[in-house]
Enzyme design. Structure first.
Site, PDB file in Angstrom:
ATOM      1  N   SER A 134      43.337  49.058  38.649  1.00 16.21           N
ATOM      2  CA  SER A 134      42.199  48.820  37.766  1.00 16.21           C
ATOM      3  C   SER A 134      41.370  50.095  37.600  1.00 16.21           C
ATOM      4  CB  SER A 134      41.385  47.633  38.285  1.00 16.21           C
ATOM      5  OG  SER A 134      40.485  47.159  37.321  1.00 16.21           O
ATOM      6  N   HIS A 170      44.788  45.038  33.324  1.00 18.89           N
ATOM      7  CA  HIS A 170      44.601  43.577  33.221  1.00 18.89           C
ATOM      8  C   HIS A 170      44.883  43.099  31.790  1.00 18.89           C
ATOM      9  CE1 HIS A 170      42.940  44.158  37.148  1.00 18.89           C
ATOM     10  NE2 HIS A 170      41.856  44.743  36.702  1.00 18.89           N
TER      11      HIS A 170
END
Length: 245
Positions: A134, A170
């Site tokens: 991330s 994501h």
């Protein structure tokens, strides 16, 4: 033991709930360690928690996971002060640096205060494998969409740019991510961009993508590039992925 070329593994995975621990290292993190080619000793891994504010509870769970995995783990904390007065020595002494998730905007600001971008650039050139999830993926690129500023995604473009591309993380689990990447690429705010579904990772040698891998069934990886004359100004290509076990 350095990798034989500058190496980055940019992911939307790498850790998961453990069977007997709060967290365990998932295949993507083990794959990052494999890239260092360590033999005859325990791998050395530094985990950087800046994006989450170096929370002690998170550090404790990660340290436990590292111990269970047979890894010599160092926490590279910057709060309330750096864990060492010699960041070059700490970072270049590792096989792998793994950057945990959180706020990429805060991470980049704090890193710059302490000179870490230059340290990581030297480590990357020396063969220390750089990796993360991330925010720990976005940081190695020019930038990408982030929720660092609030629920509405904004695009950061002040990443370390070791990889001269945009990045989306994501991609499958947060519906706003795909259109945000595509709009930024179409507008020229981001260059050609590489994106990962949850559980997928992108392996780069130097600045070239070597392969996409996944620890989760059906997780995908994508390349998004500007394309005049298309309905939304971009073309998205799905990259073949290899399943890790």
């Amino acid at each position: 033991m350095p990798a034989d070329a500058p190496t980055i593994l940019a992911t939307s995975g790498g850790m998961r709930p453990g069977a007997s621990t709060d967290i365990e290292f998932a295949p993507l993190l083990h794959f990052a360690i494999e890239q260092a080619g360590v033999t005859g000793r325990r791998p050395r891994l530094a985990v950087v928690g800046t994006a989450g504010g170096d929370q002690r509870w998170r550090s404790a769970m990660i340290s436990d996971a590292g111990q269970r995995a047979g890894i010599d783990l160092t926490q590279l904390d910057l709060f309330p002060m750096p864990a060492t007065t010699d960041l070059d020595d700490l970072v270049l002494g590792q096989d792998v640096v793994w950057v945990d998730g959180g706020s990429v905007a805060n991470l980049l600001a704090v890193w710059r205060v302490h000179g870490l971008p230059e340290v990581f650039r030297r480590a990357w050139a020396a063969g220390v494998v750089l990796a993360g999830i991330s925010a720990g993926s976005l940081c190695w690129f020019v930038g990408g969409p982030t929720d660092s500023f609030g629920p509405a995604l904004r695009v950061v473009t002040n990443g370390l740019a070791l990889l001269p591309y945009g990045n989306g993380v994501h991609y499958d689990s947060e519906p706003a991510r795909r259109p945000a990447v595509q709009a930024a690429v179409a507008a020229g705010e981001l260059p050609l961009s590489y994106c990962t579904d949850d559980g997928a990772g992108l392996l780069f040698r130097g600045r070239e993508l070597v392969e996409a891998v996944t620890e989760r069934p059906n997780a995908g990886a994508y390349r998004v590039e500007r394309a005049a004359g298309t309905p939304n100004g971009v073309v998205e290509h799905r990259i073949p992925v290899r399943r890790l076990h």
